[in-house]
Design an enzyme around this catalytic site. Structure first.
Site, PDB file in Angstrom:
ATOM      1  N   LYS A 183     -30.517  18.878  65.899  1.00  0.00           N
ATOM      2  CA  LYS A 183     -29.579  19.365  65.007  1.00  0.00           C
ATOM      3  C   LYS A 183     -28.369  18.294  64.607  1.00  0.00           C
ATOM      4  O   LYS A 183     -28.603  17.444  64.088  1.00  0.00           O
ATOM      5  CB  LYS A 183     -28.648  20.604  65.926  1.00  0.00           C
ATOM      6  CG  LYS A 183     -29.602  21.778  65.772  1.00  0.00           C
ATOM      7  CD  LYS A 183     -28.965  22.875  66.845  1.00  0.00           C
ATOM      8  CE  LYS A 183     -30.282  24.040  66.903  1.00  0.00           C
ATOM      9  NZ  LYS A 183     -30.204  24.771  68.103  1.00  0.00           N
ATOM     10  N   PHE A 215     -28.334  32.497  71.681  1.00  0.00           N
ATOM     11  CA  PHE A 215     -29.576  32.462  70.632  1.00  0.00           C
ATOM     12  C   PHE A 215     -30.522  33.010  71.268  1.00  0.00           C
ATOM     13  O   PHE A 215     -30.766  33.080  72.766  1.00  0.00           O
ATOM     14  CB  PHE A 215     -29.770  31.014  70.460  1.00  0.00           C
ATOM     15  CG  PHE A 215     -30.724  30.641  69.459  1.00  0.00           C
ATOM     16  CD1 PHE A 215     -30.510  30.894  68.164  1.00  0.00           C
ATOM     17  CD2 PHE A 215     -31.974  29.894  69.836  1.00  0.00           C
ATOM     18  CE1 PHE A 215     -31.498  30.760  67.195  1.00  0.00           C
ATOM     19  CE2 PHE A 215     -32.877  29.761  68.557  1.00  0.00           C
ATOM     20  CZ  PHE A 215     -32.598  30.175  67.519  1.00  0.00           C
ATOM     21  N   ARG A 247     -23.539  30.221  57.042  1.00  0.00           N
ATOM     22  CA  ARG A 247     -23.129  29.068  57.699  1.00  0.00           C
ATOM     23  C   ARG A 247     -23.135  27.644  57.043  1.00  0.00           C
ATOM     24  O   ARG A 247     -24.065  27.459  56.447  1.00  0.00           O
ATOM     25  CB  ARG A 247     -24.050  28.803  59.022  1.00  0.00           C
ATOM     26  CG  ARG A 247     -24.135  30.252  59.992  1.00  0.00           C
ATOM     27  CD  ARG A 247     -24.843  29.644  61.365  1.00  0.00           C
ATOM     28  NE  ARG A 247     -25.909  29.082  61.171  1.00  0.00           N
ATOM     29  CZ  ARG A 247     -26.874  28.830  62.132  1.00  0.00           C
ATOM     30  NH1 ARG A 247     -26.408  28.954  63.464  1.00  0.00           N
ATOM     31  NH2 ARG A 247     -27.878  28.001  61.857  1.00  0.00           N
TER      32      ARG A 247
HETATM   33  C1  LIG Z   1     -31.244  25.136  68.582  1.00  0.00           C
HETATM   34  C2  LIG Z   1     -31.290  25.847  69.823  1.00  0.00           C
HETATM   35  C3  LIG Z   1     -32.377  26.064  70.744  1.00  0.00           C
HETATM   36  C4  LIG Z   1     -33.806  25.606  70.083  1.00  0.00           C
HETATM   37  O1  LIG Z   1     -34.783  25.893  71.122  1.00  0.00           O
HETATM   38  P1  LIG Z   1     -36.064  24.924  71.022  1.00  0.00           P
HETATM   39  O2  LIG Z   1     -36.540  25.302  72.282  1.00  0.00           O
HETATM   40  O3  LIG Z   1     -35.887  23.519  71.063  1.00  0.00           O
HETATM   41  O4  LIG Z   1     -36.761  25.122  69.643  1.00  0.00           O
HETATM   42  C5  LIG Z   1     -32.355  26.777  71.841  1.00  0.00           C
HETATM   43  N1  LIG Z   1     -31.149  27.493  71.997  1.00  0.00           N
HETATM   44  C6  LIG Z   1     -29.912  27.369  71.377  1.00  0.00           C
HETATM   45  C7  LIG Z   1     -28.873  27.809  71.840  1.00  0.00           C
HETATM   46  C8  LIG Z   1     -29.985  26.534  70.108  1.00  0.00           C
HETATM   47  O5  LIG Z   1     -29.053  26.535  69.262  1.00  0.00           O
END
Ligand SMILES: *Cc1c(COP(=O)(O)O)cnc(C)c1O
Length: 429
Positions: A237, A130, A389
């Site tokens: 989540k 991500f 998804r």
């Molecule tokens: C959901 C998610 C985040 C969320 O980041 P925030 O800083 O809490 O907004 C970060 N990294 C991954 C891999 C995620 O799935």
């Protein structure tokens, strides 16, 4: 036989036999909705609603006294949440705390665990993570005087969907100071062989951190047994903590002495925090990485939500999750792969290699098909350019729900319903 196997009646029969089916009544499922987006934002449970109401009431009744007199006291709220979630991830209660947000926690922990030297200063990550994780790693490299491009190794995927653990291991060279990986790839849903990767990093004496945002609450973890150095994950989540709920961090007890690189007063040794001395004495456990007063209102729903997990057990939920995702794959294979449907499953078929969501691949029409699903009351999510998804969360999803989602997809394509939507994308999908 196979006709019946894929019928709505068969799905309804499975729901009837499912001992977890009544859990759905403990959630606010939006009316007339097939909610398949719990991997992005989990639903509100009645327990979470009540724990939030309790915090509001304690504030009303107690004012500042709530820090010590509320139930549980706000002063220990983050630690209490850590304790509840520790059981889900195979950690000891003092190794986990609720704090910050996922990206902030990556910064907090990477600044402690990334100790570059002249000959060993690279961070090893992957090209499918991500993006926020990569932004955080690059800025940590820059902050430590390393080169955010040259010193970040991003392991590439061979097929554009998944990672091969052997490729990651092959890059764990003498110049690597830190490995940071996701447990589950947010697009394809591949669950990496975490035990194997941890062992490989340990053999080479490289600290390894994990982002378990897409796996905690969906599958079980053994953070201690795998000997992970540190980990972070998201609270909103699969843990159903609500929009922007605090995230979690885990520090293996071997590293309690390391202490936070970025100190703040809520990381102070708990018993002496209110002595208010100017020299910093960190709490000698994961709590030492906290910085500020915990946002109790934002954290409150997690308490009620985590109680359900503690009650049911993550292994039980994991089993049903794999049955639901397996059933979804089976139906897609049977009903949605041939022309004119032309969907493909982009998630690994081995149940041990996936978490709670399935990636349906199509062509660029996936976006408009997602809109047509929404118009029919299905909440999927879309990831450009071609992914839908679907997360059948075991707490509030049944087999008949999965059947209905697939039926909607069949009908949308049969009726070419997606063609009536504008192909231009909006900001949040
Ligand atoms: C959901 C998610 C985040 C969320 O980041 P925030 O800083 O809490 O907004 C970060 N990294 C991954 C891999 C995620 O799935």
């Amino acid at each position: 036989m196979s006709e019946h196997k894929h019928s709505l009646e068969a799905a309804l029969e499975r729901d009837q036999r499912d001992p977890l089916a009544p859990l759905r009544d403990r959630f606010h499922v939006p009316p007339s909705t097939l909610y398949m987006d719990g991997n992005s934002l989990g639903l509100l449970s009645i327990g979470a609603e009540e724990s939030l109401a309790r915090v509001l009431d304690s504030w009303k009744q107690l004012g500042v006294r709530g820090w010590l007199e509320a139930d549980p006291p706000w002063f220990w709220y983050a630690e209490r949440l850590g304790e509840l979630v520790a059981g889900l991830v195979g950690a000891a209660p003092d190794e986990v705390v609720a704090t910050g947000t996922t990206t902030m926690n990556i910064h907090l922990l990477v600044s402690s665990f990334y100790r570059p030297t002249a000959g060993r200063k690279k961070i090893l990550a992957d090209a499918l993570n991500f993006p926020t994780d990569i932004y955080a790693l690059r800025s940590q490299l820059a902050l430590h005087g390393a080169d955010p491009e040259r010193d970040l190794i991003l392991v590439e995927s061979r097929d554009g969907r998944t990672l091969d653990e052997a490729d990651i291991e092959a890059q764990m060279g003498d110049d690597v100071a830190l490995v940071f990986l996701p447990s589950v790839l947010y697009r394809s849903g591949q669950l990496l062989d975490l035990e194997r990767l941890c062992r490989a990093a340990r053999e080479r004496s490289i600290p390894l951190g994990l982002d378990c945002s897409h796996s905690v609450g969906a599958v079980s973890h053994q953070l201690d047994a795998w000997d992970v150095d540190f980990a972070v994950w998201c609270g909103y989540k699969y843990l159903n903590g609500g929009p922007g709920a605090p995230a979690f961090l885990y520090v293996n007890r071997r590293h309690f002495g390391l202490g936070p690189a970025l100190a703040g007063w809520f990381g102070y040794a708990k018993e002496r925090q209110f002595d208010l001395r100017l020299d910093f004495e960190p709490q000698p456990d994961a709590g030492g990485w906290q910085v500020s007063s915990p946002g109790i209102l934002g954290a409150a729903p997690l308490l009620g939500s985590l109680e359900i997990f503690a009650e049911v057990g993550i292994e039980v939920l994991e089993r049903k999750s794999r049955e639901l995702t397996g059933y979804l794959i089976e139906l897609v294979d049977a009903r949605l792969t041939k022309a004119p449907y032309e969907f493909a499953v982009g998630t690994p078929r081995d149940p041990r290699r996936r978490s709670g969501h399935i990636a349906l691949e199509r062509n660029e029409e996936a976006y408009r098909i997602g809109l047509a699903l929404r118009a029919r009351g299905v909440v999927p999510d879309f990831r450009p350019p071609n992914l839908i998804r679907l997360a059948p969360v075991p707490l509030y999803t049944g087999f008949a729900d999965v059947w209905r989602v697939v039926q909607h997809l069949v009908e949308i394509i049969d009726g070419e319903e997606h063609l009536q939507y504008d192909a231009k994308r909006q900001a949040i999908t």
